[in-house]
Design a protein around this motif. Structure first.
Motif, mmCIF file in Angstrom:
data_model
loop_
_atom_site.group_PDB
_atom_site.id
_atom_site.type_symbol
_atom_site.label_atom_id
_atom_site.label_comp_id
_atom_site.label_asym_id
_atom_site.label_seq_id
_atom_site.Cartn_x
_atom_site.Cartn_y
_atom_site.Cartn_z
ATOM 1 N N ASP A 190 -5.485 14.101 -7.899
ATOM 2 C CA ASP A 190 -6.760 14.472 -8.624
ATOM 3 C C ASP A 190 -8.159 13.279 -8.608
ATOM 4 O OD1 ASP A 190 -6.002 16.407 -10.197
ATOM 5 O OD2 ASP A 190 -5.028 14.809 -11.745
ATOM 6 N N VAL A 191 -7.874 12.186 -7.612
ATOM 7 C CA VAL A 191 -8.790 11.860 -7.793
ATOM 8 C C VAL A 191 -9.484 11.719 -7.330
ATOM 9 C CG1 VAL A 191 -9.278 8.939 -5.788
ATOM 10 C CG2 VAL A 191 -7.823 9.671 -8.483
ATOM 11 N N ALA A 192 -9.183 12.706 -5.088
ATOM 12 C CA ALA A 192 -9.727 12.739 -4.084
ATOM 13 C C ALA A 192 -10.552 14.328 -4.713
ATOM 14 C CB ALA A 192 -8.776 13.292 -3.349
ATOM 15 N N ALA A 193 -9.676 15.294 -5.497
ATOM 16 C CA ALA A 193 -11.107 16.024 -5.746
ATOM 17 C C ALA A 193 -11.800 15.504 -6.771
ATOM 18 C CB ALA A 193 -9.838 17.184 -7.406
ATOM 19 N N ILE A 194 -11.968 14.626 -7.082
ATOM 20 C CA ILE A 194 -13.059 14.144 -8.309
ATOM 21 C C ILE A 194 -14.417 13.322 -7.735
ATOM 22 C CG2 ILE A 194 -13.603 12.640 -10.399
ATOM 23 C CD1 ILE A 194 -11.327 14.225 -11.763
ATOM 24 N N PHE A 195 -13.798 12.693 -6.664
ATOM 25 C CA PHE A 195 -14.257 11.823 -6.038
ATOM 26 C C PHE A 195 -14.542 11.128 -4.954
ATOM 27 C CE2 PHE A 195 -12.504 9.089 -9.814
ATOM 28 C CZ PHE A 195 -13.259 9.485 -11.074
ATOM 29 N N GLY A 196 -13.985 12.294 -3.759
ATOM 30 C CA GLY A 196 -13.341 13.061 -3.017
ATOM 31 C C GLY A 196 -12.625 12.272 -1.707
ATOM 32 N N ALA A 197 -12.113 12.973 -0.820
ATOM 33 C CA ALA A 197 -11.116 12.732 -0.205
ATOM 34 C C ALA A 197 -11.026 11.233 0.638
ATOM 35 C CB ALA A 197 -10.931 13.086 0.846
ATOM 36 N N ALA A 198 -12.694 10.439 1.028
ATOM 37 C CA ALA A 198 -12.676 9.364 1.096
ATOM 38 C C ALA A 198 -12.701 8.201 0.285
ATOM 39 C CB ALA A 198 -14.132 9.392 2.374
ATOM 40 N N GLN A 199 -12.776 8.559 -0.993
ATOM 41 C CA GLN A 199 -12.482 7.380 -1.720
ATOM 42 C C GLN A 199 -11.536 6.539 -1.573
ATOM 43 O OE1 GLN A 199 -14.147 6.940 -5.019
ATOM 44 N NE2 GLN A 199 -13.005 4.827 -4.765
ATOM 45 N N HIS A 200 -11.660 5.259 -1.260
ATOM 46 C CA HIS A 200 -10.617 3.974 -1.252
ATOM 47 C C HIS A 200 -9.970 4.148 -2.275
ATOM 48 C CE1 HIS A 200 -9.525 0.680 0.998
ATOM 49 N NE2 HIS A 200 -9.559 -0.129 0.158
ATOM 50 N N VAL A 201 -8.674 3.903 -1.940
ATOM 51 C CA VAL A 201 -7.626 3.274 -2.800
ATOM 52 C C VAL A 201 -6.958 2.715 -2.496
ATOM 53 C CG1 VAL A 201 -7.891 6.005 -4.558
ATOM 54 C CG2 VAL A 201 -5.816 5.032 -2.337
#
Length: 242
Positions: A190-201
């Protein structure tokens, strides 16, 4: 400066009141000397799970009576304990691990005690969210390095979880969540879908325990790492900056 006898630790008896006592989140060495003294000295200990707390008490040779205090009996037990506190009792509240009132029972009894003019004493110690935050590498690196928001657990249902993520404020601060191991892959998707696959986590798992682990990087890569395992176990803290 307070002159309360409990705070001074000068050998006098523990003061009447409510003690919110943080306990280890894994490593038993993280218990504080003050926490041990309070747990030995109170009249009884209200526990999220008496069986779990008893293991801790047995380890340190503490024989204080315990009583259950969890999400299913919190309201009724808070009233019962408050009546005892008003009569001069000394009661400690502990969760299974970490700090009471932070995604764990403790808030209702604290509010009830304050409303009854009973002293409430925080006994600080281990906390998974703060431990993950300071070792994440995110705090201090973003646009608002000292700002963070703790959200507790994300909703279990996909639709509600996505709504909660979409509602996050993009203020440069760090977002901190607890997540269950059986939901972390879905949450990262869900994080990837909303904020993009490159979102640092950052995924912090099993903090202070033998298999403590930090996974840092783009959400797509962190998710792929976890997805490649036979199973994901342990308590998890998820962090990312927006």
């Amino acid at each position: 400066m307070s002159t309360d006898p409990e705070r001074e630790d000068n050998g006098r008896p523990l003061a009447p009141g409510l003690y919110l006592v943080a306990t280890p989140i894994g490593n038993l060495e993280d218990i504080t000397l003050r926490a041990l003294r309070v747990l030995r000295s109170v009249d009884r200990i209200a526990c999220e799970d008496t069986r779990q707390t008893q293991k801790l008490l047995n380890h340190f040779g503490i024989h204080t009576p315990t009583v259950s205090y969890h999400m299913h009996n919190e309201a009724g037990r808070a009233a019962e304990l408050t009546a005892e506190l008003k009569a001069g009792a000394r009661i400690a509240v502990v969760s299974d691990a970490g700090t009471p009132g932070i995604a764990d029972p403790g808030g209702q009894i604290a509010a009830a005690a304050i409303a009854a003019s009973v002293p409430v004493f925080p006994v600080p110690g281990a906390n998974a969210a703060i431990s993950a935050l300071i070792a994440s590498g995110i705090a201090g690196a973003g646009e608002a390095p000292e700002r963070f928001t703790f959200h507790g657990f994300l909703p279990a249902k996909e639709g509600q979880r996505k709504t909660a993520l979409e509602a996050l404020t993009r203020d440069g601060g760090t977002q901190v969540f607890y997540e269950a191991p059986h939901r972390i892959l879905d949450t990262l998707a869900d994080v990837a879908a909303i904020f993009g696959a490159a979102q640092h986590v950052v995924v912090a798992r099993e903090l202070t325990k033998l298999h403590e682990e930090f996974l840092r990087g783009p959400v797509s890569e962190v998710r792929a790492t976890l997805a490649g395992r036979a199973s994901v176990r342990g308590e998890i803290v998820l962090l990312f900056a927006l």
